[in-house]
Design an enzyme around this catalytic site. Structure first.
Site, PDB file in Angstrom:
ATOM      1  N   HIS A 305      -1.455  -8.827   8.649  1.00 53.90           N
ATOM      2  CA  HIS A 305      -1.758  -7.679   8.133  1.00 53.90           C
ATOM      3  C   HIS A 305      -2.012  -7.065   9.361  1.00 53.90           C
ATOM      4  O   HIS A 305      -2.698  -7.343  10.839  1.00 53.90           O
ATOM      5  CB  HIS A 305      -2.973  -8.676   7.167  1.00 53.90           C
ATOM      6  CG  HIS A 305      -3.881  -7.357   6.619  1.00 53.90           C
ATOM      7  ND1 HIS A 305      -4.603  -6.392   6.961  1.00 53.90           N
ATOM      8  CD2 HIS A 305      -4.369  -7.338   5.261  1.00 53.90           C
ATOM      9  CE1 HIS A 305      -5.360  -5.755   6.339  1.00 53.90           C
ATOM     10  NE2 HIS A 305      -4.869  -5.974   5.515  1.00 53.90           N
ATOM     11  N   ASP A 362      -0.889  -9.400  -0.179  1.00 56.14           N
ATOM     12  CA  ASP A 362       0.219  -9.296  -1.179  1.00 56.14           C
ATOM     13  C   ASP A 362       1.030 -10.588  -1.832  1.00 56.14           C
ATOM     14  O   ASP A 362       1.448 -10.936  -2.721  1.00 56.14           O
ATOM     15  CB  ASP A 362       0.479  -7.807  -0.884  1.00 56.14           C
ATOM     16  CG  ASP A 362      -0.462  -7.069  -0.805  1.00 56.14           C
ATOM     17  OD1 ASP A 362      -0.778  -6.658  -1.070  1.00 56.14           O
ATOM     18  OD2 ASP A 362      -0.719  -6.941   0.796  1.00 56.14           O
TER      19      ASP A 362
END
Length: 427
Positions: A305, A362
Site C-alpha cells: 500500500h 483491495d
C-alpha cells in the site's frame, strides 16, 4: 515547534510550523511565491497538505486509521454504517435518539423518482456501473434544485442525506437494468445493508432474506471504506467543491476519480489477475517467481500500500471476515482458492515480508464481494457506496472553512521560450 527558515540566494524566509493533534508537523509555504518568487514541485502531492482536517487520521508507518479519533477496528466491530456516516458528517457518534432520527430520514429518502429509470435505460447494457453511477449522481442535482446552494447548511444537510439514501438504490437499479431483471424497490423495514442486498439480488418470483453473515460483513466493508483522508477521489471532491460546485457534482467527480484502476478499481484488478492466472494454468510457484522477477512486467495486485508501510489495518479486519463469509456460504471457487494460497505465501515468504508486501484491503474486499455473488465490475461501485460519507464529510469541511481558497496548483513551465509567430505560408 520552532518555525523553519528557508534561504535562497541572499534572501531568507521564515516558514511557520503547525502541529496537528497527533504531533504531525507541517511547514506553511503559503508565502513562498509572493516573498521569494518560488514554487515547490511535489509529484502526486505526496508531501503537501492542502489544508487542515478533523475527519480522518492515518499513520502509515504504524498502521493506524481513525475516524474522528475512533480506531477503525472498534468502529468495524461495534458500529453500523449509518452510525459511522453520522460520525463523519457531524463529528461525534450519535446518541440513540439522534441515530434513530438519522436512520429514519435516510430510510424515507431511499426511493428514486420513477423517471430516473429512463436515465439508466439510456445506457447500453454493457456500460460500466461506475460510469452509470457518476452520471446518475450528477443528474440528481436536476431533480433537487431547491437544495444545491453549498453555502446553505440546511440545503447541504438534506442533499447529503439524499445522496447516502439514494446511492444504494441507484446502484441496484442500474444493475437490474444491466442484467435484464425487474427493478426491486427499497424496503423501509430493512437496515441499510440488508435493503441494498435485497434490491440487488431479489426477484419477484421468490422471497429474499439476506444471510446475516453477509449483511454483517457488507456493513463492515462499507465502514472500512468510509474515508481515507485526501486520497485521489476525496481530493477530487474537495477540488471541485472549492469552486462552490454543488454536492452532487462534486461527488460525481469523486466517483470518476475512484473509477481508475490505481484507486478504486484495484479490487477489481485483483480478481482479474486471479482469473488470468487460473486461465494460464501456471503453478503457484511460477506465479510467485514471476512476481519476484523485477524484469517481468507481471505484478501481484492487492499487495502492499502506498500509505501503509506496515500491515493495512483494514486488511487485518477483512482477513477474518473473508474466512467467515467463505465458511458461511460454503463457496467452492478456484479463484478464491488461489487467492488464499497467495495470501499464505505472502504472509510467510521472506521476499514479501521484508518488503512489507502484505495483502491490502483491495485483496480481501474483492475476495469477499465475489463470494457474496457480486460481479467483478460491481466492486468499485460498492467501494463508492462506502466512501460516500467520507466524500461528503470532506466536502462539507472544505465548504465551511472560512480559509478555503479555490484550488489552483502551480506548475513549473518547461515548454519553449518566447518565439515569434510565423505566418502560415512561411512555416
Amino acid at each position: 515547534m520552532p518555525d523553519a527558515v528557508l534561504r535562497h540566494g541572499d534572501n531568507e524566509l521564515t516558514l511557520p510550523s503547525h502541529v496537528g493533534t497527533e504531533g504531525e508537523t507541517a511547514i506553511d509555504i503559503g508565502n513562498l511565491r509572493s516573498s521569494l518568487g518560488l514554487v515547490t514541485v511535489d509529484r502526486g502531492f505526496a508531501n503537501t497538505a492542502e489544508g487542515t482536517s478533523s475527519v480522518t487520521y492515518i499513520n502509515g508507518e504504524e498502521g493506524i486509521l481513525r475516524y474522528r479519533g475512533y480506531p477503525i477496528d472498534q468502529l468495524a466491530e461495534h458500529a453500523s454504517f449509518l452510525e459511522v456516516s453520522y460520525l463523519l458528517q457531524y463529528g461525534d457518534l450519535p446518541a440513540n435518539d439522534e441515530l434513530a432520527a438519522y436512520e429514519e430520514e435516510i430510510t424515507r429518502h431511499t426511493l428514486l423518482r420513477e423517471d430516473v429509470k429512463h436515465l439508466f435505460e439510456a445506457f447500453p447494457h454493457s456500460a460500466h456501473p461506475m460510469q452509470i453511477l457518476a452520471s446518475a449522481t450528477s443528474a440528481l442535482a436536476t431533480y433537487y434544485p431547491d437544495a444545491l446552494d453549498p453555502l446553505d447548511e440546511e440545503a447541504v444537510d438534506i442533499s447529503a442525506r439524499r445522496l447516502i439514501a439514494k446511492t444504494p438504490t441507484m446502484i441496484a437499479w442500474s444493475y437490474k437494468y444491466r442484467v435484464h431483471q425487474p427493478y426491486v424497490y427499497p424496503d423501509n423495514d430493512l437496515d441499510y445493508a440488508s435493503n441494498f442486498l435485497k434490491m440487488m439480488f431479489a426477484v419477484p418470483a421468490e422471497d429474499f432474506i439476506a444471510n446475516p453473515v453477509v449483511t454483517r460483513t457488507l456493513n463492515m466493508l462499507l465502514i472500512l471504506h468510509a474515508d481515507h483522508g485526501q486520497n485521489c477521489s476525496s481530493s477530487a471532491v474537495r477540488l471541485v467543491g472549492s469552486g462552490q460546485a454543488n454536492i452532487f457534482s462534486s461527488v460525481a467527480a469523486g466517483i470518476h476519480a475512484l473509477s481508475g484502476p490505481l484507486h478504486g478499481g484495484a479490487n477489481q484488478s485483483v480478481l482479474e489477475m486471479l482469473t488470468r492466472i487460473v486461465e494460464s494454468g501456471d503453478t503457484i510457484d511460477t506465479v510467485i517467481k514471476r512476481a519476484k522477477d523485477k524484469d517481468d512486467p507481471f505484478r501481484l495486485m492487492g499487495f502492499g500500500h502506498r500509505v501503509y508501510k506496515n500491515f493495512d489495518p483494514r486488511a487485518q479486519i477483512l482477513k477474518k471476515a473473508a474466512e467467515d463469509v467463505l465458511k458461511a456460504l460454503g463457496v467452492d471457487d478456484p479463484l478464491l482458492d488461489l487467492a488464499m494460497e497467495l495470501e499464505d505465501i505472502a504472509l510467510s515468504d521472506e521476499y514479501f515480508v521484508e518488503r512489507k508486501l502484505y495483502p491490502n484491503v483491495d485483496f480481501y474486499s474483492g475476495i469477499i464481494y465475489r463470494a457474496m455473488g457480486f460481479s467483478t465490475d460491481m466492486f468499485t461501485v460498492l467501494f463508492a457506496m462506502g466512501r460516500l460519507p467520507g466524500w461528503i464529510a470532506q466536502w462539507r469541511e472544505l465548504s465551511s472553512d472560512p480559509d478555503t481558497k479555490i484550488f489552483r496548483p502551480r506548475q513549473l513551465y518547461t515548454g519553449p521560450a518566447e518565439r515569434p509567430f510565423i505566418a502560415r505560408d512561411d512555416r
